[in-house]
Design an enzyme around this catalytic site. Structure first.
Site, PDB file in Angstrom:
ATOM      1  N   ASP A 164      38.896 -16.762  85.160  1.00 42.91           N
ATOM      2  CA  ASP A 164      38.764 -15.819  84.051  1.00 42.91           C
ATOM      3  C   ASP A 164      39.241 -16.407  82.731  1.00 42.91           C
ATOM      4  OD1 ASP A 164      41.480 -15.923  84.404  1.00 42.91           O
ATOM      5  OD2 ASP A 164      41.704 -13.860  85.087  1.00 42.91           O
ATOM      6  N   ASN A 165      39.381 -17.750  82.668  1.00 41.53           N
ATOM      7  CA  ASN A 165      39.843 -18.362  81.417  1.00 41.53           C
ATOM      8  C   ASN A 165      39.223 -19.741  81.251  1.00 41.53           C
ATOM      9  OD1 ASN A 165      42.132 -20.602  82.069  1.00 41.53           O
ATOM     10  ND2 ASN A 165      42.097 -18.996  83.643  1.00 41.53           N
ATOM     11  N   CYS A 199      29.135 -29.352  77.380  1.00 45.44           N
ATOM     12  CA  CYS A 199      27.904 -29.544  76.615  1.00 45.44           C
ATOM     13  C   CYS A 199      27.506 -28.294  75.844  1.00 45.44           C
ATOM     14  CB  CYS A 199      26.762 -29.943  77.545  1.00 45.44           C
ATOM     15  SG  CYS A 199      26.886 -31.620  78.220  1.00 45.44           S
ATOM     16  N   CYS A 243      37.557  -7.904  80.716  1.00 44.00           N
ATOM     17  CA  CYS A 243      37.324  -6.690  81.492  1.00 44.00           C
ATOM     18  C   CYS A 243      38.093  -5.508  80.913  1.00 44.00           C
ATOM     19  CB  CYS A 243      37.747  -6.912  82.951  1.00 44.00           C
ATOM     20  SG  CYS A 243      36.765  -8.163  83.799  1.00 44.00           S
TER      21      CYS A 243
END
Length: 326
Positions: free
Chosen positions: A122-123, A166, A177
């Protein structure tokens, strides 16, 4: 007989099922995406799963993290995921890792015997760490993300496709969320697509070359062509900033929550037991052996890492210093 319905699917067959049985997949993040992907892979008969997660189960997770139930709240996600998956499929090997994947431990947790990595984090810091590791060690991985009603899936195959560097840029101003919500339908859909691609890659079948974008609320599917950036610092220049630790943060805000992770890998068993005894004298303690919950404010793991409820980074630092030490 367990996999008969899968084996009669002509793209897999018995030979393909044997390949899956000999496959090893590391899943980083056991939240809404990772827990569902882990379950699907376990049911599909992937021979070995390595489950890596730094977090504990919260009540709000149960809306979308269908592998867990109310009895898991407050316990480590990777351990509880293994408990449930062992009950689902006792024939496969499952390794549970309760830790924050970082530049100091990634080489110990994930090695070159792994066939595939699923990015269910989540990061961006952890995503780019996985990206560096994948490119350097020539191990494919599948990026996935979901928030609101939208989700993405992209296969990163070293030397054959673009990598995350990229086309993704580092940013802290991203939807989470907690800020925009999340539908359990999009997380299950994205996990299904991710696992479908995983099976293709493990079987050396034709995989998706484009970035897949779904908006489940609008029933929209878009395929986006991603070209390799000829100046990419990672897959072209082979500079691995995240593997060297240059991009590592000691304190990380967990996705969408007033929860901060503080890294500190200097604690040994003796000091951890002393800390638990000290905390028992000043507040409410729930001891789970591998971690201790203190006053429902802090979860401290046996290596010194802590999850702390705080309004900002400074408060998290202060609480860690006050109760654990510097």
């Amino acid at each position: 007989m367990r996999y008969i319905r899968q084996e009669i699917f002509r793209e897999i067959g018995k030979e393909g099922q044997d390949k899956l049985r000999n496959g090893t997949v590391a899943i980083v993040g056991l939240g809404a995406l990772g827990s569902v992907s882990a379950e699907l892979l376990a049911r599909a008969g992937i021979g070995k799963l390595i489950l890596i997660d730094r977090d504990i189960v919260e009540l709000s997770n149960l809306q979308r993290q269908s592998l867990f139930d109310e009895n898991d709240v407050g316990k480590a996600k990777s351990i509880q995921a293994k408990v449930h998956l062992d009950e689902i499929n006792s024939e496969i090997q499952i390794i549970s890792v309760v830790d924050d994947l970082n530049s100091d431990n990634i080489d110990k947790i994930i090695n070159n015997k792994i066939n595939l990595i699923l990015d269910c984090t989540d990061n961006l810091e952890t995503r780019f760490l996985i990206n560096d590791f994948s490119i350097k060690n020539n191990i494919p991985f599948i990026y996935s993300s979901a928030v609101g009603s939208k989700g993405y899936v992209f296969d990163v195959i070293p030397d054959k496709t673009a990598c995350l560097k990229c086309f993704l840029i580092e940013s802290k101003a991203l939807d989470t969320c907690e800020t925009v919500g999340v539908l359990n339908t999009i997380t299950h859909l994205i996990s299904s697509i991710q696992v479908n691609e995983a099976i293709k890659i493990l079987l050396d079948k034709e995989y998706e070359k484009q970035l897949l974008f779904f908006d489940i609320w609008k029933n929209e599917l878009t395929k986006i062509k991603i070209n390799k950036n000829e100046n990419c610092i990672c897959c072209v220049q082979n500079q691995f900033e995240h593997l060297t630790g240059k991009k590592s943060s000691r304190i990380i805000k967990m996705c969408g929550k007033d929860l901060f992770q503080v890294r500190n890998n200097s604690m040994d068993a003796k000091r951890f037991n002393e800390l638990k005894n000290k905390l028992r004298d000043i507040g409410k303690v729930i001891d789970l052996d591998y971690c201790v919950n203190f006053d429902d404010k802090m979860t401290i793991f046996d290596n010194g890492r802590a999850l702390i409820k705080a309004k900002d980074e400074n408060e998290a630092k202060s609480l860690y210093s006050k109760f654990v030490g510097n």
